[in-house]
Design a protein around this motif. Structure first.
Motif, short mmCIF file in Angstrom:
data_model
loop_
_atom_site.label_atom_id
_atom_site.label_comp_id
_atom_site.label_asym_id
_atom_site.label_seq_id
_atom_site.Cartn_x
_atom_site.Cartn_y
_atom_site.Cartn_z
N LEU A 4 0.91 -1.04 -0.05
CA LEU A 4 0.24 0.05 0.13
C LEU A 4 0.76 1.27 0.00
CD1 LEU A 4 -2.89 1.34 0.48
CD2 LEU A 4 -2.55 1.08 2.91
N SER A 52 -5.79 9.18 5.32
CA SER A 52 -6.94 9.76 6.18
C SER A 52 -6.73 10.80 7.12
CB SER A 52 -7.73 8.55 7.06
OG SER A 52 -7.97 7.49 6.14
N SER A 86 -13.87 8.63 4.80
CA SER A 86 -14.39 8.24 3.43
C SER A 86 -14.28 9.31 2.67
CB SER A 86 -15.81 8.03 3.77
OG SER A 86 -15.97 6.83 4.56
N VAL A 138 -11.17 13.56 -0.09
CA VAL A 138 -10.57 15.02 -0.72
C VAL A 138 -10.69 16.03 0.56
CG1 VAL A 138 -11.37 16.60 -2.36
CG2 VAL A 138 -11.53 14.41 -2.97
N THR A 152 -1.59 2.80 9.37
CA THR A 152 -1.12 1.25 9.73
C THR A 152 0.34 1.39 9.89
OG1 THR A 152 -3.35 0.54 8.75
CG2 THR A 152 -1.53 -0.97 9.20
N LYS A 203 -5.43 11.55 -7.39
CA LYS A 203 -5.75 10.31 -8.52
C LYS A 203 -4.67 9.11 -8.36
CE LYS A 203 -8.07 12.61 -12.12
NZ LYS A 203 -7.67 13.86 -12.73
N MET A 260 -6.11 7.16 -5.40
CA MET A 260 -7.11 6.28 -5.77
C MET A 260 -6.46 5.28 -6.72
SD MET A 260 -9.94 7.36 -4.60
CE MET A 260 -8.88 8.11 -3.32
N ARG A 261 -5.76 5.38 -7.81
CA ARG A 261 -5.13 4.29 -8.56
C ARG A 261 -4.55 3.16 -7.70
NH1 ARG A 261 -1.13 7.13 -11.81
NH2 ARG A 261 -0.58 5.22 -12.71
N PHE A 302 -5.58 2.31 -4.80
CA PHE A 302 -6.57 1.56 -4.37
C PHE A 302 -6.95 0.49 -5.43
CE2 PHE A 302 -7.93 4.89 -1.17
CZ PHE A 302 -7.24 4.49 -0.20
N ASP A 303 -7.00 0.72 -6.26
CA ASP A 303 -7.19 -0.32 -7.70
C ASP A 303 -6.32 -1.50 -7.33
OD1 ASP A 303 -9.00 1.46 -8.69
OD2 ASP A 303 -7.76 1.92 -10.38
N ARG A 350 -6.72 -2.82 -3.12
CA ARG A 350 -8.14 -3.38 -2.66
C ARG A 350 -8.00 -4.92 -2.58
NH1 ARG A 350 -11.52 2.20 -3.52
NH2 ARG A 350 -11.07 2.97 -1.54
N THR A 370 -11.28 -1.10 -11.64
CA THR A 370 -11.75 -0.36 -10.29
C THR A 370 -12.85 -1.00 -9.63
OG1 THR A 370 -10.68 1.57 -11.18
CG2 THR A 370 -12.21 1.88 -9.48
N TYR A 418 -11.12 -0.78 6.45
CA TYR A 418 -10.05 0.27 5.98
C TYR A 418 -9.96 -0.30 4.56
CZ TYR A 418 -6.80 -3.88 7.32
OH TYR A 418 -6.15 -4.96 7.40
N GLU A 419 -9.12 0.59 4.16
CA GLU A 419 -8.83 0.97 2.35
C GLU A 419 -10.25 1.20 1.91
OE1 GLU A 419 -6.37 -0.79 -0.05
OE2 GLU A 419 -4.89 -1.20 1.50
N GLY A 420 -11.15 1.96 2.69
CA GLY A 420 -12.35 2.35 2.24
C GLY A 420 -13.48 1.48 2.80
N ARG A 464 -20.81 3.62 -8.98
CA ARG A 464 -20.51 4.68 -10.21
C ARG A 464 -20.06 4.07 -11.35
NH1 ARG A 464 -17.17 9.48 -6.77
NH2 ARG A 464 -18.93 9.93 -5.50
#
Ligand code: CAA
Length: 385
Positions: free
Chosen positions: A97, A130, A136, A139, A162, A237, A240-241, A243-244, A247, A318, A367-369, A380
């Motif tokens: 991560l 975070s 959550s 941004v 962590t 970005k 977020m990338r 997390f792809d 996750r 995603t 975690y991780e969302g 989405r």
């Protein structure tokens, strides 16, 4: 029959990797798992064993001293460690991560600065997105960074980090242009020795007690200008990338925890006798076991498919990364709760590992969302089609 048919079957090298990690985990990590949890102490035995075997960060590219293992291999390592100790599985998990933002968006020079120390096992790296008031809604972060000559100066604080205090490196996301929302966030690599960096107290948690979770603070924390990850404004970005890619690793951790609880349950119901026979002979218990195993297998397959899609960079990755994390973590919670039920009163005590697994599983839904955010991300993606 055609035993050479290889669809829906892991290649031999993945199967061998699983056997190697399982053997190491059972011998070197499992014996300390209960004590690590009981004493809320970092699993140093696991770190040592994983590093000695090269399993602490298998994903690192060869050019930075790593093994260049693919995403499914990375998941297998995390899954097999989680099967015996959730806290220890965060060693390879969080290394990935923390590293991914640098690998995805950092310059080769920055990767050369940071990655070899992780590959050698001299340093670990944490991910700091975070904040107390920005979970959550990532941004909405308040931590700021400004360029001052040849340094970035960071001010603010991050929460729920962590492996904080153990890691030497931190991937930190901070606002560099407050008027631009997501496009005003940049990413940096901070070192624990950078002036103005501080680690707060450990959180007192329900589970994964062997992995420290702390706040980290930046008070005019200065980092060299070349420690920005990519261009200013690209940090969100990158987050977020990342997390792809990661996750699915939470999916793998969840699958491992669930498998550990299932294995313990199967062994227990064969031994435990009530009404003159082993409780595993009762159909009600058998139905529970079958449901548990069915769900674990579905979660495992979904996790590997997500990892494969991410490895190939497919357009729907995603969706799959969120779906795997969400599904597998819900399964881990259900299966570990059922495991405690099968153990009866004994399952509610610390004499058996299933209550620890149940407590450790809970965080995978958060975690991780949170799994609510995962469902939002999936919806989405569906509505964009
Ligand atoms: N890949 C590339 N770009 C992406 C992306 C992805 N997967 N997801 C979003 N983006 C882009 C969007 O396209 C958008 O860019 P444009 O404006 O140019 O179109 C930008 O990023 C902002 O995205 P959104 O408009 O979707 O932003 P949002 O604020 O509406 O929602 C969110 C984003 C999905 C809710 C996000 O904030 C999120 O994932 N929140 C959860 C945070 C989280 O997972 N925290 C976990 C902390 S780490 C942790 O827990 C680890 C640990 O302890 C072990």
């Amino acid at each position: 029959m055609n035993d050479a048919f290889d669809a829906y079957q892991l290649p031999e090298e993945h199967q061998e990797l699983r056997a190697a990690v399982r053997a190491l985990a059972e011998k070197e990590i499992a014996p300390h798992a209960a004590e690590v949890d009981e004493e809320s102490r970092f699993p140093t035995e696991a770190l040592k064993a994983l590093t000695a075997a090269g399993f602490h960060a298998v994903f690192l590219p060869e050019k930075y001293g790593g093994d260049g293992a693919d995403a499914i291999a990375g998941c297998i390592v995390i899954e097999e460690v989680a099967r015996v100790c959730g806290s220890s599985s965060l060693i390879p998990g969080v290394n990935k991560l923390g590293s991914m933002p640098v690998l995805l968006s950092g310059s080769d020079e920055l990767c050369q600065q940071v990655m070899p120390s992780i590959a050698r096992g001299e340093a670990m790296i944490s991910y700091a997105l975070s904040e107390r008031e920005s979970g959550s809604d990532a941004v909405a972060m308040k931590t700021k960074a400004r360029l001052d000559g040849d340094h970035w100066v960071l001010n603010g604080g991050k929460a729920w980090i962590t492996n904080a205090g153990i890691s030497k490196w931190y991937t930190v996301f901070a606002v560099t242009d407050p008027d631009k929302g997501a496009n005003g966030v940049s990413a940096f690599v901070v070192h624990a020795d950078d002036p103005g960096f501080e680690v707060g107290n450990k959180e007192r948690k329900l589970g994964i007690k062997g992995s420290p979770t702390c706040e980290i603070y930046f008070t005019d924390c200065t980092v060299p200008a070349d420690r920005i990850i990519g261009e200013p404004g690209t940090g969100f970005k990158t987050a977020m990338r990342t997390f792809d890619h990661t996750r699915p690793t939470i999916g793998a951790q969840a699958v491992g925890l669930a498998q550990g609880a299932l294995d313990a349950s199967v062994a227990y119901v064969k031994e435990r006798k009530q009404f003159g026979k082993a409780i595993g002979e009762f159909q009600g218990v058998q139905f529970m076991l079958a449901d548990m195993a069915m769900k674990v297998e579905a979660a495992r397959q979904m996790t590997y498919v997500a990892a494969a899609k991410v490895e190939r960079g497919e357009p729907d990755m995603t969706f799959f990364a969120s779906a795997a994390k969400c599904y597998a973590s819900d399964v881990a919670m259900e299966v570990t709760v059922d495991a405690v039920q099968l153990f009866g009163g004994a399952g509610y005590t610390r004499d058996f590992p299933v209550e620890r697994m149940m407590r450790d599983a809970k965080i995978t839904q958060i975690y991780e969302g949170t799994n609510q955010i995962q469902r939002m991300v999936m919806a989405r993606a569906l509505l964009r089609r």
